[in-house]
Motif scaffolding. Structure first.
Motif, mmCIF file in Angstrom:
data_model
loop_
_atom_site.group_PDB
_atom_site.id
_atom_site.type_symbol
_atom_site.label_atom_id
_atom_site.label_comp_id
_atom_site.label_asym_id
_atom_site.label_seq_id
_atom_site.Cartn_x
_atom_site.Cartn_y
_atom_site.Cartn_z
ATOM 1 N N GLY A 1 0.774 -1.185 0.000
ATOM 2 C CA GLY A 1 0.000 0.000 0.000
ATOM 3 C C GLY A 1 0.839 1.285 0.000
ATOM 4 O O GLY A 1 1.937 1.363 0.504
ATOM 5 N N PHE A 2 0.167 2.277 -0.533
ATOM 6 C CA PHE A 2 0.756 3.593 -0.738
ATOM 7 C C PHE A 2 0.097 4.598 0.190
ATOM 8 O O PHE A 2 -1.094 4.562 0.400
ATOM 9 C CB PHE A 2 0.537 4.025 -2.189
ATOM 10 N N GLY A 3 0.884 5.516 0.721
ATOM 11 C CA GLY A 3 0.307 6.553 1.570
ATOM 12 C C GLY A 3 1.351 7.212 2.432
ATOM 13 O O GLY A 3 2.552 7.089 2.202
ATOM 14 N N ASP B 1 0.927 2.408 8.201
ATOM 15 C CA ASP B 1 0.469 1.133 7.652
ATOM 16 C C ASP B 1 0.784 0.997 6.162
ATOM 17 O O ASP B 1 0.210 0.163 5.485
ATOM 18 C CB ASP B 1 -1.027 0.932 7.899
ATOM 19 N N ASP B 2 1.732 1.806 5.665
ATOM 20 C CA ASP B 2 2.032 1.830 4.241
ATOM 21 C C ASP B 2 3.373 1.181 3.940
ATOM 22 O O ASP B 2 4.362 1.438 4.620
ATOM 23 C CB ASP B 2 2.036 3.276 3.733
ATOM 24 N N THR C 1 4.821 1.575 0.848
ATOM 25 C CA THR C 1 5.492 2.638 0.097
ATOM 26 C C THR C 1 5.036 3.961 0.693
ATOM 27 O O THR C 1 3.891 4.374 0.505
ATOM 28 C CB THR C 1 5.160 2.572 -1.407
ATOM 29 N N VAL C 2 5.921 4.576 1.436
ATOM 30 C CA VAL C 2 5.583 5.819 2.150
ATOM 31 C C VAL C 2 5.885 7.010 1.242
ATOM 32 O O VAL C 2 7.006 7.170 0.755
ATOM 33 C CB VAL C 2 6.378 5.929 3.468
ATOM 34 N N TYR D 1 -8.602 1.536 1.531
ATOM 35 C CA TYR D 1 -8.223 2.916 1.260
ATOM 36 C C TYR D 1 -8.603 3.811 2.426
ATOM 37 O O TYR D 1 -9.488 3.496 3.209
ATOM 38 C CB TYR D 1 -8.884 3.409 -0.030
#
Length: 140
Positions: A76-78, A83-84, A86-87, A121
């Motif tokens: 996940g992205f964010g 909880d990501d 890919t930060v 999301y």
């Protein structure tokens, strides 16, 4: 009786994620019968929304779009919620959208089966499958 397509096909899933206002997870039944085509932790191509993702602006949703200059990151992205995978630590205050793409291949398709799209999301998204919008939540 099930109808099967035995050609090898390549499928693109493209998702635009907007950081704004909603906050729930969802599952959308588009039709699936078993296997996963994209899993948590898979690598995706992504583009930080500092400008248009393509020319024209929606070109990135199409199967023939060249995303070879895009970055690669783990789903996940964010930012900011621990909880990501890919930060995007430059996102807050600089851009509100990240564009992500995933190619997967389907060797045979049961045309009567279901495909389930599950997206976790924080704010909102629009999902495209082979250039066609298939889901939207909390987006204008």
């Amino acid at each position: 009786m099930a109808t099967y397509c035995t050609r090898f096909i390549t499928v693109w899933l493209a998702v635009s994620i907007l950081v704004c206002c909603c906050g729930q997870a969802m599952t959308l039944d588009l039709q699936s019968d078993g296997g996963e085509f994209a899993s948590a932790g898979d690598p995706w191509r992504f583009f930080r929304g500092v400008g248009p993702a393509g020319n024209p602006a929606d070109a990135w949703t199409q199967t023939g779009f060249d995303d070879s200059l895009w970055e690669t990151g783990t789903a996940g992205f964010g930012f900011g919620d621990d909880d990501d995978a890919t930060v995007l630590d430059d996102m807050q205050g600089h851009y509100a959208t990240v564009y992500i793409r995933k190619e997967f291949a389907v060797a045979s398709v049961d045309l009567t089966a279901a495909l389930e799209l599950t997206i976790d999301y924080d704010d909102g998204f629009i999902a495209y499958l082979n250039g066609k919008e298939v889901a939207r939540r909390c987006m204008p």
